[in-house]
Design a protein around this motif. Structure first.
Motif, PDB file in Angstrom:
ATOM      1  N   UNK A  57       0.840  -1.200   0.000  1.00 15.55           N
ATOM      2  CA  UNK A  57       0.000   0.000   0.000  1.00 15.55           C
ATOM      3  C   UNK A  57       0.873   1.248   0.000  1.00 15.55           C
ATOM      4  N   UNK A  58       1.834   1.300   0.943  1.00 11.45           N
ATOM      5  CA  UNK A  58       2.700   2.471   1.053  1.00 11.45           C
ATOM      6  C   UNK A  58       3.531   2.657  -0.212  1.00 11.45           C
ATOM      7  N   UNK A  59       4.059   1.570  -0.735  1.00 12.01           N
ATOM      8  CA  UNK A  59       4.873   1.657  -1.949  1.00 12.01           C
ATOM      9  C   UNK A  59       4.045   2.198  -3.107  1.00 12.01           C
ATOM     10  N   UNK A  60       2.881   1.630  -3.302  1.00 12.40           N
ATOM     11  CA  UNK A  60       2.032   2.051  -4.410  1.00 12.40           C
ATOM     12  C   UNK A  60       1.593   3.501  -4.283  1.00 12.40           C
ATOM     13  N   UNK A  61       1.152   3.891  -3.104  1.00 15.57           N
ATOM     14  CA  UNK A  61       0.716   5.267  -2.898  1.00 15.57           C
ATOM     15  C   UNK A  61       1.865   6.248  -3.134  1.00 15.57           C
ATOM     16  N   UNK A  62       3.033   5.933  -2.578  1.00 20.33           N
ATOM     17  CA  UNK A  62       4.184   6.833  -2.728  1.00 20.33           C
ATOM     18  C   UNK A  62       4.606   6.935  -4.192  1.00 20.33           C
ATOM     19  N   UNK A  63       4.552   5.836  -4.915  1.00 20.69           N
ATOM     20  CA  UNK A  63       4.902   5.874  -6.341  1.00 20.69           C
ATOM     21  C   UNK A  63       3.910   6.722  -7.122  1.00 20.69           C
ATOM     22  N   UNK A  64       2.638   6.517  -6.896  1.00 25.26           N
ATOM     23  CA  UNK A  64       1.632   7.252  -7.653  1.00 25.26           C
ATOM     24  C   UNK A  64       1.681   8.743  -7.349  1.00 25.26           C
ATOM     25  N   UNK A  65       1.883   9.110  -6.089  1.00 24.94           N
ATOM     26  CA  UNK A  65       1.983  10.519  -5.720  1.00 24.94           C
ATOM     27  C   UNK A  65       3.235  11.155  -6.334  1.00 24.94           C
ATOM     28  N   UNK A  66       4.271  10.342  -6.515  1.00 31.73           N
ATOM     29  CA  UNK A  66       5.541  10.836  -7.057  1.00 31.73           C
ATOM     30  C   UNK A  66       5.620  10.724  -8.578  1.00 31.73           C
ATOM     31  N   UNK A  67       4.503  10.408  -9.212  1.00 31.20           N
ATOM     32  CA  UNK A  67       4.461  10.227 -10.673  1.00 31.20           C
ATOM     33  C   UNK A  67       5.388   9.115 -11.149  1.00 31.20           C
ATOM     34  N   UNK A  68       5.552   8.117 -10.336  1.00 32.94           N
ATOM     35  CA  UNK A  68       6.346   6.936 -10.711  1.00 32.94           C
ATOM     36  C   UNK A  68       5.360   5.818 -11.058  1.00 32.94           C
ATOM     37  N   UNK A  69       4.543   6.100 -12.067  1.00 29.50           N
ATOM     38  CA  UNK A  69       3.407   5.246 -12.439  1.00 29.50           C
ATOM     39  C   UNK A  69       3.815   3.819 -12.768  1.00 29.50           C
TER      40      UNK A  69
END
Length: 84
Positions: A57-69
């Motif tokens: 969850x944390x990894x996915x959220x942090x990636x999406x917020x950081x535009x690391x789609x």
């Protein structure tokens, strides 16, 4: 946040490789808007325990917020595989 950080610090002092504590630390980093740190802690938790839910969850959220789609999407696929 302070209590959560303190609890994670205590847990990681006892066992620096505790996936659940790493995942909790990742979620706190995400909540504090420190996406690189959230990704790092989550990645470490997942390496130690491939079915560590909170870490994904944390990894996915942090990636999406950081535009690391793409990185986030790849991790979502791993999460689905780990849960099956």
């Amino acid at each position: 946040m302070e209590k959560g950080l303190a609890a994670c610090a205590r847990a990681l002092a006892l066992d620096p490789q505790l996936p659940e504590a790493l995942a909790a630390r990742a979620r706190i980093a995400y909540a504090m808007h420190n996406q690189p740190e959230a990704i790092d802690y989550a990645r470490r938790a997942i390496e130690l325990k491939p079915d560590c839910d909170g870490a994904y969850w944390a990894f996915g959220q942090a990636c999406f917020v950081s535009d690391r789609w793409e990185e986030g999407a790849a991790m979502v696929e791993k999460a689905v595989q780990a849960s099956g």
